[in-house]
Design a protein around this motif. Structure first.
Motif, PDB file in Angstrom:
ATOM      1  N   LYS A 118       1.041  -1.152   0.012  1.00  0.00           N
ATOM      2  CA  LYS A 118      -0.098  -0.044   0.100  1.00  0.00           C
ATOM      3  C   LYS A 118       0.827   1.311   0.014  1.00  0.00           C
ATOM      4  O   LYS A 118       0.703   2.261  -0.638  1.00  0.00           O
ATOM      5  CB  LYS A 118      -1.010  -0.208   1.167  1.00  0.00           C
ATOM      6  N   ALA A 119       1.900   1.373   1.044  1.00  0.00           N
ATOM      7  CA  ALA A 119       2.760   2.522   0.930  1.00  0.00           C
ATOM      8  C   ALA A 119       3.416   2.710  -0.457  1.00  0.00           C
ATOM      9  O   ALA A 119       3.642   3.667  -0.863  1.00  0.00           O
ATOM     10  CB  ALA A 119       3.870   2.346   1.989  1.00  0.00           C
ATOM     11  N   LEU A 120       3.853   1.435  -1.164  1.00  0.00           N
ATOM     12  CA  LEU A 120       4.471   1.519  -2.345  1.00  0.00           C
ATOM     13  C   LEU A 120       3.529   2.270  -3.488  1.00  0.00           C
ATOM     14  O   LEU A 120       3.923   3.165  -4.279  1.00  0.00           O
ATOM     15  CB  LEU A 120       5.064   0.184  -2.673  1.00  0.00           C
ATOM     16  N   THR A 121       2.558   1.603  -3.396  1.00  0.00           N
ATOM     17  CA  THR A 121       1.423   2.051  -4.463  1.00  0.00           C
ATOM     18  C   THR A 121       0.961   3.781  -4.327  1.00  0.00           C
ATOM     19  O   THR A 121       0.895   4.275  -5.201  1.00  0.00           O
ATOM     20  CB  THR A 121       0.151   1.390  -4.184  1.00  0.00           C
ATOM     21  N   GLN A 122       1.210   4.050  -2.801  1.00  0.00           N
ATOM     22  CA  GLN A 122       0.524   5.616  -2.802  1.00  0.00           C
ATOM     23  C   GLN A 122       1.883   6.201  -2.947  1.00  0.00           C
ATOM     24  O   GLN A 122       1.552   7.729  -3.227  1.00  0.00           O
ATOM     25  CB  GLN A 122       0.378   5.688  -1.215  1.00  0.00           C
ATOM     26  N   SER A 123       3.069   6.097  -3.252  1.00  0.00           N
ATOM     27  CA  SER A 123       4.072   6.879  -3.599  1.00  0.00           C
ATOM     28  C   SER A 123       4.309   6.947  -5.015  1.00  0.00           C
ATOM     29  O   SER A 123       4.012   6.366  -6.121  1.00  0.00           O
ATOM     30  CB  SER A 123       5.495   6.208  -3.028  1.00  0.00           C
ATOM     31  N   ASP A 124       5.045   8.247  -5.537  1.00  0.00           N
ATOM     32  CA  ASP A 124       5.235   8.619  -6.940  1.00  0.00           C
ATOM     33  C   ASP A 124       6.594   8.036  -7.288  1.00  0.00           C
ATOM     34  O   ASP A 124       6.548   7.662  -8.641  1.00  0.00           O
ATOM     35  CB  ASP A 124       5.098  10.039  -6.892  1.00  0.00           C
ATOM     36  N   THR A 125       7.319   7.762  -6.501  1.00  0.00           N
ATOM     37  CA  THR A 125       8.737   7.034  -6.822  1.00  0.00           C
ATOM     38  C   THR A 125       9.183   6.308  -5.776  1.00  0.00           C
ATOM     39  O   THR A 125       9.140   6.609  -4.562  1.00  0.00           O
ATOM     40  CB  THR A 125       9.622   8.544  -6.870  1.00  0.00           C
ATOM     41  N   LEU A 126      10.103   5.479  -6.512  1.00  0.00           N
ATOM     42  CA  LEU A 126      10.866   3.941  -5.679  1.00  0.00           C
ATOM     43  C   LEU A 126      12.336   4.742  -5.515  1.00  0.00           C
ATOM     44  O   LEU A 126      12.802   4.841  -6.706  1.00  0.00           O
ATOM     45  CB  LEU A 126      10.642   2.915  -6.196  1.00  0.00           C
ATOM     46  N   ALA A 127      12.941   5.000  -4.395  1.00  0.00           N
ATOM     47  CA  ALA A 127      14.252   5.315  -4.406  1.00  0.00           C
ATOM     48  C   ALA A 127      15.232   4.315  -3.797  1.00  0.00           C
ATOM     49  O   ALA A 127      14.743   3.893  -2.611  1.00  0.00           O
ATOM     50  CB  ALA A 127      14.540   6.714  -3.430  1.00  0.00           C
ATOM     51  N   LEU A 128      15.999   3.640  -4.496  1.00  0.00           N
ATOM     52  CA  LEU A 128      17.073   2.987  -3.895  1.00  0.00           C
ATOM     53  C   LEU A 128      18.157   3.261  -3.758  1.00  0.00           C
ATOM     54  O   LEU A 128      18.911   4.446  -4.495  1.00  0.00           O
ATOM     55  CB  LEU A 128      16.950   1.584  -5.000  1.00  0.00           C
ATOM     56  N   GLU A 129      19.146   2.443  -3.018  1.00  0.00           N
ATOM     57  CA  GLU A 129      20.611   2.852  -3.028  1.00  0.00           C
ATOM     58  C   GLU A 129      21.209   3.078  -4.606  1.00  0.00           C
ATOM     59  O   GLU A 129      21.990   3.983  -4.818  1.00  0.00           O
ATOM     60  CB  GLU A 129      21.247   1.829  -2.215  1.00  0.00           C
TER      61      GLU A 129
END
Length: 438
Positions: A118-129
């Motif tokens: 749910k948190a990932l879906t609600q976010s606009d961007t995925l930030a990884l190392e």
């Protein structure tokens, strides 16, 4: 080097796209072997799928590949449950997330739990190392090392010890020999826990990246390949050699495998309190050299990671920042740093919990379809079985009324694999100055 490299520095050249596309499509496990063919030898080796290249006489002693591990009797893909550590961070009327990950994983971890999803879906961007799927990044990490530097670092007994560990890990002779020395031993460290069902292919960062790509969500790297290589190699060839020796010591003793299993268990329970006491039980900060390594891998990197997260959030993006879980602990951990920058930090998933993932409903036998209704009225045999708590989204009968239960008056069974919700308890993460909700 120690086990913290595995939790902090991601493995490279791991191809997870085939397995996770399969998971999303809920295809039978029998299709894994056909879909999991990887195009490049180095990628297969770093991913841990190297046993297929060994001589048949040695295959019995090799751990199964990641794909083969899912085809063992009693093994099945599972619905996701919430694992790892999650914080909600808020500022300027927007919400972002901090998620502590681990860079190896088990087959039944490939599906994020409901809270994480749910948190990932609600976010606009995925930030990884780092985004290991980025072509420039992959090329930088796979670039052959300078032959003269290789000869200087991997000399004599050190080279022989590394060769023996390659053989024990079922890596063909010479398959990793052109990589930078520290990357060779890091790859071996990532393979050691296969006997315990932990594989780089199932690393949490990578599974999130595939999920984001499947939904066309942008992925941003918080660090560059060059920066991570510098962190891994240290300040000199002598220091790199010392780290290789330390890693070989732990591989040979079996200590590394035990440490990685313990860390994976702590992560899977979302046990932030025990993770925060990492220095007390890891047996990995006993010398000045080990303490310097810890500082370089964590404290020295965290401000730059926080800068990148803050910059994305300030640009109007809701960010799901997924980095190694050890970046979340201590006075220099990301929750503390973000609170100091004016974010309201709320623990969401930080307390020890035992969770069980039930088999995926889509892989189970389908339930019989409910009988048709006539004119919005229940069919004979269904009288008096109205269910005022019908699930949202259930099919409705003509006239807008909820569809009746199947013949016999029994309500449909709940979908297999639905994990019971559990409200998060008070966070065990260290307190930070600023706005931190408890």
């Amino acid at each position: 080097m120690r086990i913290l490299r595995i939790l902090v520095a991601q493995m490279r050249d791991i191809d997870l796209s085939a397995p996770l596309r399969l998971v999303r499509g809920l295809r039978p496990l029998s299709q894994w072997s056909r879909l999991s063919r990887l195009p490049q030898l180095p990628r297969q080796l770093l991913a841990g799928a190297c046993c297929v290249f060994t001589f048949s006489a040695a295959q019995a002693a090799c751990p199964p590949s990641a794909i083969a591990s899912l085809e063992k009797p009693g093994t099945a893909l599972r619905n996701g449950v919430d694992r790892g550590m999650l914080w909600r961070i808020e500022r300027d009327g927007r919400t972002s997330w901090l998620y502590g990950t681990i860079h190896v994983g088990r087959g039944d971890w490939v599906r994020p739990g409901p809270t994480i999803q749910k948190a990932l879906t609600q976010s606009d961007t995925l930030a990884l190392e780092i985004d290991s799927r980025d072509e420039a990044t992959a090329a930088a990490m796979a670039r052959p090392a300078d032959p003269e530097a290789l000869a200087r670092v991997l000399t004599g007994e050190r080279a022989r010890r590394l060769e023996r560990q390659n053989a024990e890990a079922c890596v063909p002779p010479g398959a990793l020999s052109k990589l930078q020395p520290i990357l060779q031993v890091t790859a071996l460290a990532g393979l050691v826990a296969r006997a315990d069902g932990l594989y780089p292919e199932f690393g949490v960062d990578e599974t999130l990246a595939v999920s984001a790509r499947n939904s066309n969500k942008p992925i941003v790297a918080l660090e560059s390949a060059a920066a991570q290589l510098k962190v891994l190699t240290g300040e000199s060839e002598a220091e790199e050699g010392e780290q290789i020796d330390a890693a070989l010591d732990e591989l040979e003793s079996g200590k590394l495998r035990g440490q990685l299993k313990e860390l994976a268990d702590v992560w899977a329970r979302s046990d932030a309190a025990r993770l925060a006491r990492y220095a007390d039980w890891c047996d990995c900060l006993n010398t000045p050299a080990e303490q310097r390594l810890m500082k370089r891998l964590l404290d020295d990197r965290n401000p730059n990671l926080a800068d990148g997260i803050e910059r994305l959030h300030a640009g109007g993006k809701g960010v799901f920042a997924a980095v190694g879980a050890l970046h979340m602990i201590g006075a220099q951990g990301l929750p503390t740093l973000m609170a100091a920058r004016g974010f309201t930090v709320t623990p969401v998933l930080t307390d020890a919990q035992a969770q069980t993932a039930a088999p995926m409903a889509a892989l189970a036998a389908p339930s019989p379809a409910p009988r048709a209704v006539r004119g919005g009225k229940a069919v004979k045999g269904q009288r008096g079985q109205a269910n005022p708590k019908s699930a949202k989204g259930a099919p409705t009968a003509k006239g807008g009324k909820a569809a009746p239960a199947p013949k016999g008056g029994k309500a449909p069974a709940k979908a297999a694999g639905k994990a019971p919700a559990k409200a998060p308890a008070k966070a065990a993460a260290p307190a930070a100055k600023g706005k931190v909700r408890r």
